[in-house]
Design a protein around this motif. Structure first.
Motif, PDB file in Angstrom:
ATOM      1  N   GLY A   1      15.693  40.250 -10.178  1.00 44.23           N
ATOM      2  CA  GLY A   1      16.506  39.488 -11.393  1.00 44.23           C
ATOM      3  C   GLY A   1      17.263  39.703 -12.062  1.00 44.23           C
ATOM      4  N   GLY A   2      18.150  40.863 -11.454  1.00 41.54           N
ATOM      5  CA  GLY A   2      19.160  41.216 -12.128  1.00 41.54           C
ATOM      6  C   GLY A   2      20.527  40.582 -12.059  1.00 41.54           C
ATOM      7  N   LYS A   3      20.333  39.816 -10.867  1.00 46.60           N
ATOM      8  CA  LYS A   3      21.983  39.223 -10.641  1.00 46.60           C
ATOM      9  C   LYS A   3      21.634  37.824 -11.418  1.00 46.60           C
ATOM     10  CE  LYS A   3      24.935  37.551  -7.328  1.00 46.60           C
ATOM     11  NZ  LYS A   3      24.348  36.969  -6.204  1.00 46.60           N
ATOM     12  N   LYS A   4      22.765  36.811 -12.771  1.00 48.40           N
ATOM     13  CA  LYS A   4      22.288  36.343 -12.640  1.00 48.40           C
ATOM     14  C   LYS A   4      22.802  34.978 -11.591  1.00 48.40           C
ATOM     15  CE  LYS A   4      25.117  33.091 -16.108  1.00 48.40           C
ATOM     16  NZ  LYS A   4      23.886  32.766 -16.924  1.00 48.40           N
TER      17      LYS A   4
ATOM     18  N   GLY B   1      19.811  33.016 -16.791  1.00 47.47           N
ATOM     19  CA  GLY B   1      20.008  34.546 -16.694  1.00 47.47           C
ATOM     20  C   GLY B   1      19.143  35.283 -15.490  1.00 47.47           C
ATOM     21  N   SER B   2      18.730  34.971 -16.096  1.00 43.38           N
ATOM     22  CA  SER B   2      17.468  35.445 -14.681  1.00 43.38           C
ATOM     23  C   SER B   2      16.246  35.249 -13.863  1.00 43.38           C
ATOM     24  CB  SER B   2      17.153  37.390 -14.851  1.00 43.38           C
ATOM     25  OG  SER B   2      15.462  37.684 -14.372  1.00 43.38           O
ATOM     26  N   THR B   3      16.403  35.165 -12.609  1.00 44.04           N
ATOM     27  CA  THR B   3      14.952  34.733 -11.338  1.00 44.04           C
ATOM     28  C   THR B   3      13.661  35.136 -11.952  1.00 44.04           C
ATOM     29  OG1 THR B   3      15.002  36.577 -10.023  1.00 44.04           O
ATOM     30  CG2 THR B   3      16.913  34.017  -9.738  1.00 44.04           C
ATOM     31  N   ARG B   4      13.956  35.911 -12.948  1.00 42.20           N
ATOM     32  CA  ARG B   4      11.760  36.798 -13.184  1.00 42.20           C
ATOM     33  C   ARG B   4      12.153  35.275 -14.770  1.00 42.20           C
ATOM     34  NH1 ARG B   4      12.706  37.086  -8.615  1.00 42.20           N
ATOM     35  NH2 ARG B   4      12.287  38.763  -7.738  1.00 42.20           N
ATOM     36  N   ASN B   5      12.964  35.258 -15.295  1.00 43.60           N
ATOM     37  CA  ASN B   5      12.216  33.571 -15.847  1.00 43.60           C
ATOM     38  C   ASN B   5      10.598  33.140 -16.387  1.00 43.60           C
ATOM     39  OD1 ASN B   5      12.022  31.327 -17.598  1.00 43.60           O
ATOM     40  ND2 ASN B   5      14.485  32.110 -18.580  1.00 43.60           N
TER      41      ASN B   5
ATOM     42  N   ARG C   1       8.639  38.549 -17.819  1.00 45.81           N
ATOM     43  CA  ARG C   1       9.906  39.239 -17.418  1.00 45.81           C
ATOM     44  C   ARG C   1      10.740  40.414 -17.738  1.00 45.81           C
ATOM     45  NH1 ARG C   1      13.656  34.968 -20.365  1.00 45.81           N
ATOM     46  NH2 ARG C   1      15.407  35.721 -18.567  1.00 45.81           N
TER      47      ARG C   1
END
Length: 201
Positions: A46-49, A62-66, A40
């Motif tokens: 994915g930096g923005k919540k 907390g991240s879209t890269r979960n 991840r």
């Protein structure tokens, strides 16, 4: 015709456990570890919540890269540095090769040839030698020679059915998968020295 050493070609193989270990070790040691997945923290973005922590009624993220999100990272994926090698002692490897040779000899797949003569480095010479020793070109043939000459390699490189090896490079995988094993007379003393511990290299 050379007489085959019974300590190499006539062993009683009570079980195939050691052969299985040696076979698997060959495949594992041939395996590469180039595959790599992104965690991840390595996926771009994915930096923005995605949304605020509280008050939306949805689960917190907390991240879209979960890893559980689409386009997210991979959990528990390959790192590219895996080590798949399996170690087998020198003695065990030698015993396994002797067992494989014994099984193939019992199945009458081993043929002793005086020499595998190649004069001009032509593929047709290699084919002629194979046909002379009743080796089918549609089958898998293992040729064991004391040394690999340039002419021999040039004549056999285009034959997918044939693999040329020196005695000290024999392995259980090639031996058990071969439909025909051609052992030159010159390779027999080298093979005996290697497998029976008379020569340390």
């Amino acid at each position: 015709m050379s007489e085959l050493n019974k300590d190499i070609f006539d062993l009683e193989v009570k079980n195939h456990e050691l052969l299985k270990l040696a076979y698997d070790a060959y495949l594992a040691n041939s395996r590469s570890s180039h595959a790599k997945t992104l965690k991840r923290g390595e996926v771009r973005g994915g930096g923005k919540k995605p949304w605020k922590q509280k008050g939306t009624g949805r689960a917190r993220f907390g991240s879209t890269r979960n890893p559980i999100w689409r386009h997210g990272g991979v959990a528990g994926g390959r790192s590219g540095i895996e080590n798949f090698t399996k170690r087998l002692s020198k003695t065990a490897k030698h015993v396994a090769v002797r067992q494989a040779l014994s099984l193939q000899n019992q199945d009458k797949k081993i043929v002793i040839v005086k020499d595998f003569l190649i004069k001009d480095g032509k593929t047709k010479e290699a084919v002629k030698n194979l046909e002379k020793n009743k080796a089918n070109l549609d089958s898998r043939v293992l040729l064991v020679v004391p040394e690999k000459s340039d002419l021999l390699l040039r004549a056999t490189n285009n034959l997918n059915c044939l693999k040329v090896v020196r005695p000290t490079y024999l392995n259980v995988y090639d031996l058990l998968n071969a439909d025909r094993i051609l052992l030159t007379e010159g390779s027999l003393p080298v093979l005996e020295n290697w497998l029976l511990g008379k020569e340390e290299k």
